[in-house]
Design a protein around this motif. Sequence first.
Motif, PDB file in Angstrom:
ATOM      1  N   THR A  88      -2.533  -1.540  -3.349  1.00 34.76           N
ATOM      2  CA  THR A  88      -3.339  -0.335  -3.510  1.00 34.76           C
ATOM      3  C   THR A  88      -2.441   0.890  -3.493  1.00 34.76           C
ATOM      4  O   THR A  88      -1.431   0.927  -2.785  1.00 34.76           O
ATOM      5  CB  THR A  88      -4.391  -0.207  -2.396  1.00 34.76           C
ATOM      6  N   ALA A  89      -2.820   1.896  -4.259  1.00 39.87           N
ATOM      7  CA  ALA A  89      -2.046   3.138  -4.301  1.00 39.87           C
ATOM      8  C   ALA A  89      -2.993   4.313  -4.442  1.00 39.87           C
ATOM      9  O   ALA A  89      -4.033   4.221  -5.109  1.00 39.87           O
ATOM     10  CB  ALA A  89      -1.055   3.110  -5.458  1.00 39.87           C
ATOM     11  N   VAL A  90      -2.636   5.427  -3.804  1.00 41.21           N
ATOM     12  CA  VAL A  90      -3.363   6.685  -3.921  1.00 41.21           C
ATOM     13  C   VAL A  90      -2.346   7.769  -4.264  1.00 41.21           C
ATOM     14  O   VAL A  90      -1.353   7.959  -3.551  1.00 41.21           O
ATOM     15  CB  VAL A  90      -4.089   7.052  -2.612  1.00 41.21           C
ATOM     16  N   LEU A  91      -2.587   8.475  -5.376  1.00 43.76           N
ATOM     17  CA  LEU A  91      -1.741   9.583  -5.794  1.00 43.76           C
ATOM     18  C   LEU A  91      -2.577  10.852  -5.780  1.00 43.76           C
ATOM     19  O   LEU A  91      -3.547  10.973  -6.547  1.00 43.76           O
ATOM     20  CB  LEU A  91      -1.182   9.336  -7.199  1.00 43.76           C
ATOM     21  N   ARG A  92      -2.240  11.788  -4.903  1.00 44.30           N
ATOM     22  CA  ARG A  92      -2.998  13.035  -4.795  1.00 44.30           C
ATOM     23  C   ARG A  92      -2.142  14.206  -5.277  1.00 44.30           C
ATOM     24  O   ARG A  92      -1.030  14.419  -4.792  1.00 44.30           O
ATOM     25  CB  ARG A  92      -3.440  13.274  -3.347  1.00 44.30           C
ATOM     26  N   SER A 101       0.853  -1.188   0.000  1.00 48.51           N
ATOM     27  CA  SER A 101       0.000   0.000   0.000  1.00 48.51           C
ATOM     28  C   SER A 101       0.884   1.231   0.000  1.00 48.51           C
ATOM     29  O   SER A 101       1.909   1.275   0.680  1.00 48.51           O
ATOM     30  CB  SER A 101      -0.902   0.016   1.244  1.00 48.51           C
ATOM     31  N   VAL A 102       0.485   2.238  -0.788  1.00 47.62           N
ATOM     32  CA  VAL A 102       1.280   3.458  -0.839  1.00 47.62           C
ATOM     33  C   VAL A 102       0.350   4.642  -1.030  1.00 47.62           C
ATOM     34  O   VAL A 102      -0.696   4.548  -1.674  1.00 47.62           O
ATOM     35  CB  VAL A 102       2.313   3.411  -1.983  1.00 47.62           C
ATOM     36  N   GLN A 103       0.714   5.786  -0.416  1.00 49.08           N
ATOM     37  CA  GLN A 103       0.041   7.048  -0.661  1.00 49.08           C
ATOM     38  C   GLN A 103       1.101   8.097  -0.958  1.00 49.08           C
ATOM     39  O   GLN A 103       2.118   8.175  -0.262  1.00 49.08           O
ATOM     40  CB  GLN A 103      -0.792   7.475   0.538  1.00 49.08           C
ATOM     41  N   ALA A 104       0.863   8.881  -2.004  1.00 48.12           N
ATOM     42  CA  ALA A 104       1.807   9.932  -2.369  1.00 48.12           C
ATOM     43  C   ALA A 104       1.030  11.209  -2.619  1.00 48.12           C
ATOM     44  O   ALA A 104      -0.061  11.183  -3.198  1.00 48.12           O
ATOM     45  CB  ALA A 104       2.585   9.538  -3.621  1.00 48.12           C
ATOM     46  N   GLU A 105       1.568  12.332  -2.168  1.00 49.96           N
ATOM     47  CA  GLU A 105       0.896  13.610  -2.325  1.00 49.96           C
ATOM     48  C   GLU A 105       1.875  14.668  -2.808  1.00 49.96           C
ATOM     49  O   GLU A 105       2.999  14.770  -2.303  1.00 49.96           O
ATOM     50  CB  GLU A 105       0.266  14.050  -1.006  1.00 49.96           C
ATOM     51  N   ASP A 155      -6.147  11.356  -7.637  1.00 50.73           N
ATOM     52  CA  ASP A 155      -7.029  12.445  -7.227  1.00 50.73           C
ATOM     53  C   ASP A 155      -6.298  13.765  -7.458  1.00 50.73           C
ATOM     54  O   ASP A 155      -5.397  14.130  -6.703  1.00 50.73           O
ATOM     55  CB  ASP A 155      -7.396  12.281  -5.750  1.00 50.73           C
ATOM     56  N   CYS A 174      -0.384  14.768  -7.810  1.00 49.25           N
ATOM     57  CA  CYS A 174       0.953  14.422  -8.293  1.00 49.25           C
ATOM     58  C   CYS A 174       1.092  14.748  -9.779  1.00 49.25           C
ATOM     59  O   CYS A 174       0.107  14.848 -10.512  1.00 49.25           O
ATOM     60  CB  CYS A 174       1.238  12.944  -8.057  1.00 49.25           C
TER      61      CYS A 174
END
Length: 318
Positions: free
Chosen positions: A37-41, A13-17, A71, A43
């Motif tokens: 899962t990954a979330v890129l906000r 799991s990774v989140q990057a902003e 996002d 970026c």
Amino acid sequence: LPLGSYFERAFASVQAEACDVRDNVRLGVLIGDAGTTAVLRDCWIRDTQAGPDAQGGYGIQVEEGASLLVDGGEISGNTELGVLAVASGTDVTLRDCWVRDTLPEVTGRKGVGVEAQLGAALTAEGVVVGENWATGVLAADPGTEMALWGCTVQDTSPDSLGNTGYGVMVRDGATIYAQGCELISNSGVGFAAYGSDALAVLRDSVISGTMAGTGKKGTVGSGVIAQLGAQVLAEGLIVRDSDGPGLYTGVQGALLSCTGCSLLDNRFAGAVIKYQGELVIRSSVISGTRESANLGGGVGVYAERPADFEAVQLTVVD
């Protein structure tokens, strides 16, 4: 691997902003394996280059059942593909972001903004896909499902031979649902559906300013095309200012059904049905059709060789 970011193995799991992933080789971001899962906000994934073998250069690739949320932010200046979702179980959501300026690969034939294939699922909400090559948005293969909500697809350029430049394409068994979308100033075809079991549902959307292709296989600039057994079901659709017909259906039982639609100021014909195509128009208006510089015409509805046409409460004026 010479990648910008590489996330895989089950349950990673990774989140990057507010990150800037740029000037990498083959892939900017790769997300793989079921459970990852990954979330890129907000970026910026940009300027990914092909490898020495001229392969790759994609901005983002999601595969093997992984999931991604983008996002905000921008995916731009990558090579061949801006965003690619591959394989059954893969789930990608793009929200309020730009996907633009995807460069063609070495042959000059492909520089797609957003693509889902081989059974992947992709949802785009409020996304602008612009200034790509050959195809702006593509869904292909059985089991692939794509939903476009309030998206804009614009200014897709033809390939190096002057062909394609399509805004959105669904083909070979894939499904697209689009609502509240705008397809503006694309080339060849605004929205294209090809192949048996390809299905598109278009609601409350606008397709405008579709330009003719310049190559030998370039199409005449139709707003919507359904061919080779594909089905397009449209409600509340506006197709206007096309270089060619507003609607075109034909070849091997393709179906194009339009309810509450407006076909305005297109060229050659408001709608064309030929080669065993089927067109159903209900409670719609065809108005202001003009002659095409190459094909003449200027008719409301053109049917031949053979074709199946049904109209209910159709108004053809001017």
